[in-house]
Design a protein around this motif. Structure first.
Motif, PDB file in Angstrom:
ATOM      1  N   UNK A  49      13.921  -3.361  14.953  1.00 11.83           N
ATOM      2  CA  UNK A  49      13.999  -4.106  13.365  1.00 11.83           C
ATOM      3  C   UNK A  49      12.779  -3.527  12.755  1.00 11.83           C
ATOM      4  N   UNK A  50      11.535  -3.337  13.296  1.00 19.72           N
ATOM      5  CA  UNK A  50      10.330  -2.648  12.650  1.00 19.72           C
ATOM      6  C   UNK A  50      10.354  -1.422  12.083  1.00 19.72           C
ATOM      7  N   UNK A  70      12.341   0.513   3.620  1.00 10.91           N
ATOM      8  CA  UNK A  70      11.372   0.095   2.531  1.00 10.91           C
ATOM      9  C   UNK A  70      10.645   1.328   1.938  1.00 10.91           C
ATOM     10  N   UNK A  71      10.303   2.405   2.858  1.00 13.35           N
ATOM     11  CA  UNK A  71       9.718   3.645   2.296  1.00 13.35           C
ATOM     12  C   UNK A  71      10.700   4.239   1.455  1.00 13.35           C
ATOM     13  N   UNK A  72      12.088   4.505   1.968  1.00 10.11           N
ATOM     14  CA  UNK A  72      13.228   5.125   1.068  1.00 10.11           C
ATOM     15  C   UNK A  72      13.221   4.405  -0.292  1.00 10.11           C
ATOM     16  N   UNK A  73      13.236   3.305  -0.213  1.00 12.68           N
ATOM     17  CA  UNK A  73      13.480   2.424  -1.465  1.00 12.68           C
ATOM     18  C   UNK A  73      12.225   2.573  -2.382  1.00 12.68           C
ATOM     19  N   UNK A 118       0.876  -1.066  -0.111  1.00  8.33           N
ATOM     20  CA  UNK A 118       0.080  -0.111  -0.022  1.00  8.33           C
ATOM     21  C   UNK A 118       0.692   1.318  -0.282  1.00  8.33           C
ATOM     22  N   UNK A 119       2.129   1.195   0.939  1.00  7.71           N
ATOM     23  CA  UNK A 119       2.767   2.229   0.886  1.00  7.71           C
ATOM     24  C   UNK A 119       3.437   2.640  -0.437  1.00  7.71           C
ATOM     25  N   UNK A 120       3.891   1.249  -1.119  1.00  2.25           N
ATOM     26  CA  UNK A 120       4.547   1.678  -2.453  1.00  2.25           C
ATOM     27  C   UNK A 120       3.679   2.052  -3.354  1.00  2.25           C
ATOM     28  N   UNK A 121       2.358   1.713  -3.431  1.00  2.00           N
ATOM     29  CA  UNK A 121       1.414   2.073  -4.534  1.00  2.00           C
ATOM     30  C   UNK A 121       0.897   3.635  -4.302  1.00  2.00           C
ATOM     31  N   UNK A 122       0.813   4.043  -2.915  1.00  3.44           N
ATOM     32  CA  UNK A 122       0.341   5.380  -2.429  1.00  3.44           C
ATOM     33  C   UNK A 122       1.395   6.281  -2.854  1.00  3.44           C
ATOM     34  N   UNK A 123       2.732   6.111  -2.552  1.00  2.81           N
ATOM     35  CA  UNK A 123       3.910   6.917  -2.823  1.00  2.81           C
ATOM     36  C   UNK A 123       3.953   6.956  -4.565  1.00  2.81           C
TER      37      UNK A 123
END
Length: 366
Positions: A86-87, A94-97, A62-67
């Motif tokens: 770790x979380x 992931x957000x940066x990538x 969802x984050x990938x799609x919305x970004x």
């Protein structure tokens, strides 16, 4: 007589070369951005506002799609987003990538009671700025800033909404979040903490311009007003901001406080061209990023719609809108304002240039 010539001067490349190189990178990036991405890049929002979910503790599909849909300029995280080391690291990585352009990953980490990461048990709390200020040693503020910056960068954050630059008076809402009540003490403390934070490649953001150290009202709940005059601000608050600007602070946050004895009405400072363009940029000479305080506070939402507030802030000279009451409405409102000529695309580009000069500055530092 023989002429003895002095050794040829071996000069380092002029500073202009680095500046020109940075501007080339920045302008190249902006020139290729569609208008929709340019506008999205002016917003810093929560991961929940991006994804439309209740509480975000991971960055998945969802984050990938919305970004991809909204290439926002930054995301700000709170205690609810932080569970364990770790979380947190994985979520930020992931957000940066998945971001299309460089993105601010931000947090409120002042030290003391406003420390989202330390209060979640993931770092040692450096203590309140009030305690550090009472010690009178700017080196301690620099060490605290470096300690905070180091653990934030370790998790993946690159923007800290700190330090508090407010000079407190009696009955303040800020309390021990401030270094103290004497601008001659607060100024060197603030500049030292900025240097400490930014030595770790984390951007600092001093707050809350023009100074909310003497108000008893909380702009979270509604209008907050100070009766200070421009002369009084110049004596008590502006020396601190001047010190921070000279220290090279990357961002300054403008509060929603109303200053009728300066502006002539109760317009929040965050929406006032006089406060942002004339005083912060003109009088104090600040050329970095100006960000609003959270726009979901009562001082804004009781008087303005999300789109109206965002457009007014940009018209006032602000560069980034933090946490609008409704991101979708605010984003569409700014987009419409550009398309109908209320805001020009040049005005948007001007803010993006300031933003990307900070986001890309490490490319010319090596």
């Amino acid at each position: 007589q023989p002429v003895v010539e002095g050794p040829a001067e071996v000069s380092e490349p002029p500073q202009e070369t680095a500046t020109n190189y940075l501007d080339e990178i920045v302008n190249s990036c902006i020139s290729e951005m569609p208008l929709e991405d340019k506008v999205a890049g002016l917003f810093i929002i929560t991961p929940e506002a991006l994804t439309g979910t209740d509480i975000v503790v991971r960055a998945g599909d969802t984050t990938r799609e919305k970004l991809g849909e909204h290439a926002v300029g930054g995301l700000v995280y709170f205690s609810q987003n932080i569970k364990d080391s770790a979380q947190l690291t994985e979520m930020l990585q992931n957000t940066q990538s998945w971001r299309k352009y460089p993105v601010f990953l931000a947090v409120d980490e002042e030290g003391g009671k406003v420390s989202r990461v330390a209060e979640s048990g993931l770092a040692d709390n450096v203590g309140s700025m009030g305690d550090i200020g009472s010690g009178g040693d700017a080196a301690a503020a620099r060490e605290a800033g470096a300690a905070i910056g180091n653990y934030l960068s370790g998790y993946g954050f690159n923007l800290d909404f700190a330090p508090v630059a407010d000079v407190i008076a009696e009955n303040t809402t800020i309390g021990d979040r401030s270094f103290g009540g004497d601008p001659n003490l607060v100024a060197p403390m603030v500049s030292a903490m900025i240097e400490g934070i930014q030595s770790t490649k984390v951007s600092a953001c001093m707050k809350h311009f023009p100074g909310i150290g003497d108000t008893t009202e909380d702009s979270h709940d509604g209008m907050a007003v100070t009766q200070k005059t421009l002369e009084e601000f110049s004596a008590t608050d502006f020396p601190v901001y001047q010190a921070g600007i000279e220290a090279g602070v990357d961002l300054i946050m403008v509060s929603h406080i109303s200053v009728p004895n300066v502006t002539g009405d109760n317009t929040p400072s965050s929406l006032s061209g006089q406060m942002v363009n004339d005083i912060l940029r003109g009088q104090l000479g600040y050329q970095g990023i100006v960000v609003t305080d959270a726009m979901n506070m009562g001082a804004i939402t009781e008087y303005y719609t999300a789109d109206e507030a965002a457009v007014k802030a940009l018209q006032a000279g602000v560069d980034m809108i933090l946490m609008p009451e409704d991101f979708g409405i605010a984003y569409s409102g700014v987009l419409d304002a550009v398309n109908n000529g209320t805001l020009t695309e040049e005005r948007i580009n001007e803010s993006l240039q300031r933003i990307y000069r900070i986001k890309y500055k490490d490319k010319v530092e090596e």
